[in-house]
Scaffold this motif. Structure first.
Motif, PDB file in Angstrom:
ATOM      1  N   LEU A   1       0.834  -1.196   0.000  1.00  0.00           N
ATOM      2  CA  LEU A   1       0.000   0.000   0.000  1.00  0.00           C
ATOM      3  C   LEU A   1       0.874   1.253   0.000  1.00  0.00           C
ATOM      4  O   LEU A   1       1.937   1.295   0.616  1.00  0.00           O
ATOM      5  N   ASN A   2       0.410   2.270  -0.702  1.00  0.00           N
ATOM      6  CA  ASN A   2       1.042   3.595  -0.739  1.00  0.00           C
ATOM      7  C   ASN A   2       2.395   3.620  -1.448  1.00  0.00           C
ATOM      8  O   ASN A   2       3.159   4.575  -1.280  1.00  0.00           O
ATOM      9  N   ASP A   3       2.689   2.606  -2.259  1.00  0.00           N
ATOM     10  CA  ASP A   3       3.932   2.600  -3.041  1.00  0.00           C
ATOM     11  C   ASP A   3       3.577   2.839  -4.508  1.00  0.00           C
ATOM     12  O   ASP A   3       3.362   1.901  -5.275  1.00  0.00           O
ATOM     13  N   ILE A   4       3.499   4.103  -4.898  1.00  0.00           N
ATOM     14  CA  ILE A   4       3.048   4.441  -6.248  1.00  0.00           C
ATOM     15  C   ILE A   4       4.080   4.036  -7.295  1.00  0.00           C
ATOM     16  O   ILE A   4       3.723   3.737  -8.456  1.00  0.00           O
ATOM     17  N   GLU A   5       5.350   3.980  -6.937  1.00  0.00           N
ATOM     18  CA  GLU A   5       6.360   3.596  -7.911  1.00  0.00           C
ATOM     19  C   GLU A   5       6.187   2.150  -8.351  1.00  0.00           C
ATOM     20  O   GLU A   5       6.450   1.807  -9.512  1.00  0.00           O
ATOM     21  N   LYS A   6       5.742   1.285  -7.438  1.00  0.00           N
ATOM     22  CA  LYS A   6       5.464  -0.106  -7.812  1.00  0.00           C
ATOM     23  C   LYS A   6       4.331  -0.171  -8.834  1.00  0.00           C
ATOM     24  O   LYS A   6       4.343  -0.985  -9.759  1.00  0.00           O
ATOM     25  N   VAL A   7       3.342   0.687  -8.674  1.00  0.00           N
ATOM     26  CA  VAL A   7       2.232   0.734  -9.624  1.00  0.00           C
ATOM     27  C   VAL A   7       2.738   1.179 -10.993  1.00  0.00           C
ATOM     28  O   VAL A   7       2.376   0.596 -12.030  1.00  0.00           O
ATOM     29  N   ARG A   8       3.567   2.197 -11.004  1.00  0.00           N
ATOM     30  CA  ARG A   8       4.108   2.680 -12.282  1.00  0.00           C
ATOM     31  C   ARG A   8       4.972   1.612 -12.959  1.00  0.00           C
ATOM     32  O   ARG A   8       4.961   1.476 -14.189  1.00  0.00           O
ATOM     33  N   GLU A   9       5.694   0.850 -12.155  1.00  0.00           N
ATOM     34  CA  GLU A   9       6.510  -0.236 -12.716  1.00  0.00           C
ATOM     35  C   GLU A   9       5.630  -1.292 -13.378  1.00  0.00           C
ATOM     36  O   GLU A   9       5.927  -1.779 -14.476  1.00  0.00           O
ATOM     37  N   VAL A  10       4.529  -1.647 -12.709  1.00  0.00           N
ATOM     38  CA  VAL A  10       3.589  -2.606 -13.297  1.00  0.00           C
ATOM     39  C   VAL A  10       3.011  -2.049 -14.593  1.00  0.00           C
ATOM     40  O   VAL A  10       2.862  -2.768 -15.589  1.00  0.00           O
ATOM     41  N   ALA A  11       2.713  -0.762 -14.610  1.00  0.00           N
ATOM     42  CA  ALA A  11       2.162  -0.145 -15.828  1.00  0.00           C
ATOM     43  C   ALA A  11       3.130  -0.262 -17.001  1.00  0.00           C
ATOM     44  O   ALA A  11       2.708  -0.433 -18.153  1.00  0.00           O
ATOM     45  N   ARG A  12       4.417  -0.179 -16.694  1.00  0.00           N
ATOM     46  CA  ARG A  12       5.416  -0.278 -17.765  1.00  0.00           C
ATOM     47  C   ARG A  12       5.611  -1.705 -18.267  1.00  0.00           C
ATOM     48  O   ARG A  12       5.944  -1.917 -19.435  1.00  0.00           O
ATOM     49  N   THR A  13       5.384  -2.700 -17.398  1.00  0.00           N
ATOM     50  CA  THR A  13       5.804  -4.065 -17.728  1.00  0.00           C
ATOM     51  C   THR A  13       4.664  -5.062 -17.940  1.00  0.00           C
ATOM     52  O   THR A  13       4.883  -6.126 -18.511  1.00  0.00           O
ATOM     53  N   ASN A  14       3.452  -4.730 -17.495  1.00  0.00           N
ATOM     54  CA  ASN A  14       2.362  -5.703 -17.558  1.00  0.00           C
ATOM     55  C   ASN A  14       1.188  -5.089 -18.325  1.00  0.00           C
ATOM     56  O   ASN A  14       0.462  -4.243 -17.799  1.00  0.00           O
ATOM     57  N   LYS A  15       1.001  -5.532 -19.541  1.00  0.00           N
ATOM     58  CA  LYS A  15      -0.055  -4.981 -20.405  1.00  0.00           C
ATOM     59  C   LYS A  15      -1.400  -5.676 -20.214  1.00  0.00           C
ATOM     60  O   LYS A  15      -2.367  -5.341 -20.900  1.00  0.00           O
ATOM     61  N   ASN A  16      -1.466  -6.613 -19.273  1.00  0.00           N
ATOM     62  CA  ASN A  16      -2.739  -7.277 -18.986  1.00  0.00           C
ATOM     63  C   ASN A  16      -3.525  -6.595 -17.868  1.00  0.00           C
ATOM     64  O   ASN A  16      -4.681  -6.945 -17.622  1.00  0.00           O
ATOM     65  N   VAL A  17      -2.913  -5.657 -17.170  1.00  0.00           N
ATOM     66  CA  VAL A  17      -3.594  -4.997 -16.056  1.00  0.00           C
ATOM     67  C   VAL A  17      -4.717  -4.111 -16.589  1.00  0.00           C
ATOM     68  O   VAL A  17      -4.545  -3.386 -17.578  1.00  0.00           O
ATOM     69  N   VAL A  18      -5.869  -4.190 -15.916  1.00  0.00           N
ATOM     70  CA  VAL A  18      -7.042  -3.418 -16.344  1.00  0.00           C
ATOM     71  C   VAL A  18      -7.609  -2.528 -15.242  1.00  0.00           C
ATOM     72  O   VAL A  18      -8.450  -1.668 -15.508  1.00  0.00           O
ATOM     73  N   ALA A  19      -7.171  -2.747 -13.994  1.00  0.00           N
ATOM     74  CA  ALA A  19      -7.774  -2.005 -12.888  1.00  0.00           C
ATOM     75  C   ALA A  19      -6.854  -2.013 -11.679  1.00  0.00           C
ATOM     76  O   ALA A  19      -6.015  -2.903 -11.514  1.00  0.00           O
ATOM     77  N   VAL A  20      -7.052  -1.027 -10.802  1.00  0.00           N
ATOM     78  CA  VAL A  20      -6.458  -0.996  -9.469  1.00  0.00           C
ATOM     79  C   VAL A  20      -7.604  -1.057  -8.473  1.00  0.00           C
ATOM     80  O   VAL A  20      -8.577  -0.297  -8.580  1.00  0.00           O
ATOM     81  N   PHE A  21      -7.507  -1.968  -7.500  1.00  0.00           N
ATOM     82  CA  PHE A  21      -8.600  -2.244  -6.568  1.00  0.00           C
ATOM     83  C   PHE A  21      -8.062  -2.150  -5.150  1.00  0.00           C
ATOM     84  O   PHE A  21      -7.149  -2.890  -4.777  1.00  0.00           O
ATOM     85  N   LEU A  22      -8.580  -1.224  -4.360  1.00  0.00           N
ATOM     86  CA  LEU A  22      -8.075  -1.056  -3.003  1.00  0.00           C
ATOM     87  C   LEU A  22      -9.116  -0.423  -2.107  1.00  0.00           C
ATOM     88  O   LEU A  22     -10.057   0.222  -2.579  1.00  0.00           O
ATOM     89  N   GLU A  23      -8.940  -0.639  -0.802  1.00  0.00           N
ATOM     90  CA  GLU A  23      -9.734   0.048   0.207  1.00  0.00           C
ATOM     91  C   GLU A  23      -9.149   1.447   0.425  1.00  0.00           C
ATOM     92  O   GLU A  23      -7.940   1.591   0.581  1.00  0.00           O
ATOM     93  N   THR A  24      -9.995   2.451   0.467  1.00  0.00           N
ATOM     94  CA  THR A  24      -9.514   3.791   0.749  1.00  0.00           C
ATOM     95  C   THR A  24      -8.873   3.836   2.135  1.00  0.00           C
ATOM     96  O   THR A  24      -7.842   4.480   2.332  1.00  0.00           O
ATOM     97  N   ILE A  25      -9.489   3.167   3.100  1.00  0.00           N
ATOM     98  CA  ILE A  25      -8.866   2.894   4.396  1.00  0.00           C
ATOM     99  C   ILE A  25      -9.035   1.403   4.652  1.00  0.00           C
ATOM    100  O   ILE A  25     -10.163   0.908   4.716  1.00  0.00           O
ATOM    101  N   GLN A  26      -7.942   0.680   4.793  1.00  0.00           N
ATOM    102  CA  GLN A  26      -8.047  -0.749   5.077  1.00  0.00           C
ATOM    103  C   GLN A  26      -8.662  -0.944   6.460  1.00  0.00           C
ATOM    104  O   GLN A  26      -8.191  -0.370   7.447  1.00  0.00           O
ATOM    105  N   GLY A  27      -9.720  -1.762   6.533  1.00  0.00           N
ATOM    106  CA  GLY A  27     -10.394  -2.011   7.801  1.00  0.00           C
ATOM    107  C   GLY A  27      -9.838  -3.213   8.532  1.00  0.00           C
ATOM    108  O   GLY A  27      -9.161  -3.099   9.553  1.00  0.00           O
ATOM    109  N   GLU A  28     -10.118  -4.411   8.004  1.00  0.00           N
ATOM    110  CA  GLU A  28      -9.660  -5.642   8.644  1.00  0.00           C
ATOM    111  C   GLU A  28      -8.143  -5.707   8.698  1.00  0.00           C
ATOM    112  O   GLU A  28      -7.573  -6.392   9.550  1.00  0.00           O
ATOM    113  N   GLY A  29      -7.463  -5.017   7.798  1.00  0.00           N
ATOM    114  CA  GLY A  29      -6.005  -5.041   7.763  1.00  0.00           C
ATOM    115  C   GLY A  29      -5.345  -4.214   8.844  1.00  0.00           C
ATOM    116  O   GLY A  29      -4.115  -4.213   8.950  1.00  0.00           O
ATOM    117  N   GLY A  30      -6.134  -3.455   9.638  1.00  0.00           N
ATOM    118  CA  GLY A  30      -5.545  -2.717  10.743  1.00  0.00           C
ATOM    119  C   GLY A  30      -5.744  -1.219  10.705  1.00  0.00           C
ATOM    120  O   GLY A  30      -4.975  -0.467  11.299  1.00  0.00           O
TER     121      GLY A  30
END
Length: 394
Positions: free
Chosen positions: A160-189
């Motif tokens: 979570l909160n690592d935008i550079e990892k997202v950008r890396e995936v955008a450069r290398t994985n052309k199958n990605v279609v969405a980003v899915f996340l909780e705005t505030i993780q609940g069960e995760g703490g």
């Protein structure tokens, strides 16, 4: 007494009988201050004097009918949610799990419609999206996944909160279609997605023709002091699953979608038997109306700050206390050790209903009708419990 229930819950040894406002009573007559609200469900507390007669009226009119027919209350609730969110259309179901499952289906079909044979979705460590096989696979908790393998493929998991990892995936994985996340993780703490991360995710999704899907099942419906937690970042998602607090205790889920996602599913692609029934829709319409009339967003923000300040004052010098996270009436008290025993101790010793999540986080999710006196009582009852608990070695 022999129980015929499946052994899926580690229940505390008492049963609740009735409630009013932020107080509940068990079958033995003992009173509790409810700082959990059914895990962020009872937005208006218990037996709200405006909600009860509205639901009684609806039960006497029509509880359920098939989605074969026009649904005026669905139209009313959808219009209200779209007006509050800036989105375009809604689908109604029964739970957060179902809303998240529907969001995953939207993302996959969005990818197939673009010619991507095996669409993939970015998800996050420590996330929780539900317990069906698909939402379990999107969830970032190996403990609750264990024993249910093989999991569903098609997920790329990131911190979570690592935008550079997202950008890396955008450069290398052309199958990605969405980003899915909780705005505030609940069960995760109670782990917030940072405002800057949300804004950058919106930009990355726009640049790559991805859907931004924000799970607001627990943090939405006014809990943070805005209608939806992502509104603190000034962005609008493409898909937003909702549930929990939307019906004030009546089971309800919703997928609210923007222009790029609202027409992905057509007749025959998705459906539900119980979802959107008149009783649930009336509960949703009345909940939002009462929240507006009674100023509950401002109250959630103010009472959250009051509790946070009180707990900080009471715990800040305490070895073993780490921090308080969250916003509004979605707060997590992070300790340095597992503290599940506090759930039972709080109820027994202080008459306080709380939750413990991620093993070492005390989770507070009181109703949005919480008064200043009850906010102070939460602090007054919880601080001594935590201080006593942390006296023992970790």
């Amino acid at each position: 007494m022999t129980s015929h229930l499946m052994n899926t819950y580690a229940r505390l040894p008492f049963a609740l009988s009735h409630g009013r406002g932020c107080r509940v009573w068990d079958t033995e007559g003992r009173e509790y201050l409810d700082a959990l609200a059914g895990i962020a469900v009872n937005t208006l507390g218990h037996a709200h004097p405006k909600l009860v007669p509205a639901l009684q009226d609806q039960v006497a009119r029509l509880i359920h009918c098939s989605n074969y027919y026009q649904a005026p209350l669905q139209e009313a609730l959808a219009a209200k949610l779209c007006g509050l969110s800036g989105l375009s259309a809604a689908f109604f179901c029964n739970s957060g799990l179902e809303a998240n499952e529907g969001a995953l289906k939207i993302a996959r079909k969005f990818g197939h419609d673009k010619g991507i044979e095996r669409p993939e979705i970015i998800v996050y460590d420590k996330a929780f999206h539900g317990r069906s096989i698909a939402t379990l696979s999107a969830t970032g908790n190996p403990k609750i996944q264990k024993g249910f393998e093989p999991l569903v493929e098609g997920f790329v998991r990131l911190p979570l909160n690592d935008i550079e990892k997202v950008r890396e995936v955008a450069r290398t994985n052309k199958n990605v279609v969405a980003v899915f996340l909780e705005t505030i993780q609940g069960e995760g703490g109670i782990n917030p997605t940072r405002v800057d991360t949300l804004r950058e995710l919106r930009a990355v999704c726009d640049d790559n023709d991805w859907l931004l899907m924000l799970d607001e099942v627990q943090c939405g419906i006014g809990r943070t002091g805005k209608w939806f937690a992502h509104q603190w970042a000034g962005i609008v998602p493409d898909v937003m699953p909702l549930a929990k607090g939307l019906g004030s205790g009546v089971p309800i889920g919703a997928i609210v979608a923007g222009p790029r996602a609202k027409d992905v599913l057509g007749p025959g692609n998705h459906g539900t038997t119980f979802g959107g029934n008149p009783l649930a829709m009336r509960a949703g319409v009345e909940t939002l109306r009462i929240m507006e009339e009674d100023g509950l967003l401002a109250n959630a923000a103010a009472m959250g700050e009051r509790i946070k300040a009180g707990l900080t004052t009471g715990l800040q010098d305490l070895p073993g206390f780490i921090e308080i996270r969250g916003q509004g009436l979605m707060l997590g008290v992070q300790l340095d050790r597992p503290c599940n025993e506090l759930l039972g101790r709080a109820a027994k010793e202080a008459g306080l209903l709380i939750s413990v999540t991620a093993d070492s986080v005390i989770r507070l999710l009181p109703a949005l009708v919480l008064s200043a006196d009850d906010a102070d009582q939460i602090v007054k009852r919880l601080v001594p419990l935590v201080r006593d608990f942390l006296k023992s070695p970790a």
